[in-house]
Design an enzyme around this catalytic site. Sequence first.
Site, short mmCIF file in Angstrom:
data_model
loop_
_atom_site.label_atom_id
_atom_site.label_comp_id
_atom_site.label_asym_id
_atom_site.label_seq_id
_atom_site.Cartn_x
_atom_site.Cartn_y
_atom_site.Cartn_z
CG LEU A 251 -2.09 -1.15 1.22
CD1 LEU A 251 -2.59 -1.30 2.65
CD2 LEU A 251 -2.88 -0.94 0.25
N GLY A 252 1.88 1.19 0.46
CA GLY A 252 2.97 2.22 0.55
C GLY A 252 4.02 2.09 1.36
CG ASP B 217 3.75 13.84 10.05
OD1 ASP B 217 4.02 14.87 9.40
OD2 ASP B 217 4.42 12.65 9.64
CG ASP C 152 11.97 8.05 7.77
OD1 ASP C 152 12.59 7.65 6.95
OD2 ASP C 152 12.12 8.40 8.85
N GLY D 25 9.01 1.71 7.68
CA GLY D 25 8.49 0.27 7.33
C GLY D 25 7.56 0.56 6.02
CB SER D 26 6.82 -1.71 3.40
OG SER D 26 7.98 -0.97 2.81
N1 LIG Z 1 -4.33 1.43 7.53
C1 LIG Z 1 -3.95 1.75 6.25
N2 LIG Z 1 -4.82 1.45 5.39
C2 LIG Z 1 -4.26 1.69 4.12
N3 LIG Z 1 -3.20 2.00 3.67
C3 LIG Z 1 -2.38 2.40 4.65
C4 LIG Z 1 -2.64 2.17 5.98
N4 LIG Z 1 -1.64 2.59 6.66
C5 LIG Z 1 -0.61 3.01 5.90
N5 LIG Z 1 -1.04 3.05 4.58
C6 LIG Z 1 -0.22 3.30 3.50
O1 LIG Z 1 0.83 3.08 3.53
C7 LIG Z 1 1.73 4.10 3.43
C8 LIG Z 1 2.92 4.29 4.56
O2 LIG Z 1 2.56 4.34 5.86
P1 LIG Z 1 3.48 4.75 6.92
O3 LIG Z 1 2.46 5.01 7.96
O4 LIG Z 1 4.32 3.57 7.31
O5 LIG Z 1 4.27 5.91 6.42
P2 LIG Z 1 4.18 7.28 6.06
O6 LIG Z 1 2.69 7.74 6.30
O7 LIG Z 1 4.75 7.72 4.72
O8 LIG Z 1 4.84 8.09 7.27
P3 LIG Z 1 6.38 7.95 7.77
O9 LIG Z 1 7.50 7.88 7.04
O10 LIG Z 1 6.38 8.90 9.11
O11 LIG Z 1 6.21 6.53 8.67
C9 LIG Z 1 0.73 5.29 3.63
O12 LIG Z 1 1.24 6.52 2.84
C10 LIG Z 1 -0.52 4.96 3.15
O13 LIG Z 1 -0.58 5.24 1.60
#
Ligand SMILES: Nc1ncnc2c1ncn2[C@@H]1O[C@H](COP(=O)(O)OP(=O)(O)OP(=O)(O)O)[C@@H](O)[C@H]1O
Length: 611
Positions: free
Chosen positions: A224-225, A343, A228, A230-231
Amino acid sequence: MASITSSKPSLKQHQKTAGVQKLEADLRHLSSQGSKPCKPQLINREQVQLLVENMPKQVLLEAFENIKLLNSNQEGASDSLSIKLESNSSFPCFEQTSTEVDSSVNETRGLQDVSVDQEKKTSEYGSVKNSSVSAKVSDGTSSLGKTSGSAKISDRVDYAEGGKRSMCRGSTSSDVSDESTCSSFSSSISKPHKANDLRWEAIQAVRAKDGVLGLSHFRLLKRLGCGDIGSVYLSELSGTKCYFAMKVMDKGSLASRKKLLRAQTEREILQSLDHPFLPTLYTHFETDKFSCLLMEFCPGGDLHTLRQRQPGKHFQEQAVKFYVAEVLLALEYLHMLGIIYRDLKPENVLVRDDGHIMLSDFDLSLRCTVSPTLVKTASLESEPLRKNPVYCVQPACIEPSCIQPSCVAPTTCFGPRLFSSKSKKDRKPKNELGNQVSPLPELMAEPTDARSMSFVGTHEYLAPEIIKGEGHGSAVDWWTFGIFLYELLFGKTPFKGSGNRATLFNVVGQPLRFPESPVVSFAARDLIRGLLVKEPQHRLAYKRGATEIKQHPFFEGVNWALIRCATPPEIPKPVEIERIPGPASTSEKAATVAAAPGQKGSENYLEFDFF
Ligand SMILES: Nc1ncnc2c1ncn2[C@@H]1O[C@H](COP(=O)(O)OP(=O)(O)OP(=O)(O)O)[C@@H](O)[C@H]1O
């Protein structure tokens, strides 16, 4: 103003007084009434005090949101009650069927890498000051490093403008944690109001069968994404059709990049949350190599992506009102728990399958102490209401079923204020914006004493006090709330410059300006002006937190207790998970692929790709 402070410790279940038991029973009765017509519910001052002293926090919070206070006597109107919240918390949950995945981004962000290296940072505005860390580890279940000692960062901040993540505005952190200590921070995974969720049972069933739950029980369907630390993968608990968002973090990488404490902070915060607009953490498990968080999956993507799809790349004001109102409730709850989010940005606001929002990403959050106070103000407007009470408790909104179509007419949550029996002309004129008198009891849950010197956030969203390194507290969330509101309305942030450095200069030195189009209401601009005050102590909500913002005319008509039942501006289209293209994996095999850098995943398995 007299003040009654509850000094009694919270009573355990079996010690509860009859009054409390009755009140609690009433609340539970209300919860169980499903979608029956709205029934007035009155509680008097004594009951409030019983609530305050004895009820578990989750019940109290619900009561606060769903029950309007009726004063039993005149004098009581000027009293205030201090409440002590227990660390376990709970809010109603919503059933969710995960169906759609859409994480496409239609617009390249102007900003590039802003994930500043933790060790070496330089700033025009001077150096980020030293930051001692005092982190309290709240449980013993994790094998993540429990770095409860102190760390100091004394380097200067470098606002790098090129880098690894060009499609989004990454978050900046110059620190691993903060100096504020956390008191009684719960690690309980008990979320009683989300108990109806079938996914708990599915997880329990696996545990009962196999003893433990691990990566091998999941199929990873799609990435999904990645952030910083994790994935995040859409994953299915094998054979159950239960879908989750699984955040997978490489422990070795976390350790080498000094991100263990950030990961731990996020996990502990997630464990403590139980709110309709915040993520549910179902469980956390570890393998030798990975630390995994199992959260609810939001199929609607994030508000940044959704905004790009709107005509003119901005939302209509009514839609903005909905989204920011839900975010405000989430922030209020976080502050009540002593969590400063730090954030807020559209990328971190995800959309659930029912169209309501979920604030995500807590690894930059700051935990601190807070003393929430329930204040009963002398409200002239509430006086006639005592004679003709129309206190409306909507039982359907206490239970997950409230998202069902049979729930209250959704528009009531966004219609006129609760007290619609009062005609417009009977209402007292409002002399100035933001000076509404609310008949609801006021809750002050603002962690006003929190102080951090960390440099965290996203450039366009950073508050001036963070940039100036003056030390910051909970008011940074109200600044970011103002930027967020501005961006949703106008399709851009107010201080964005040609690069990160220019943006930071603008935040600190440029006055707030509004574009001529789109046209937005005076109330919206007035609220933004109140929030984007550069000196935090003069900023709206600095003293009384979300309560101040909720009373602003921009939110006129929002029924805060029922907003979770309102019809969202957009409901994500369901997609069939099975049809998601690309090979799925059994996650153990995927993890093996991940553990072997450079090795391409076979076509049968989804390839892990960390950082
Ligand atoms: N519960 C969820 N349901 C659907 N997609 C999600 C969910 N949680 C995270 N994601 C997707 O995964 C991506 C990565 O999320 P994650 O929280 O690890 O990192 P981030 O938002 O880029 O922030 P950071 O780098 O500060 O950890 C998000 O941008 C979002 O698109």
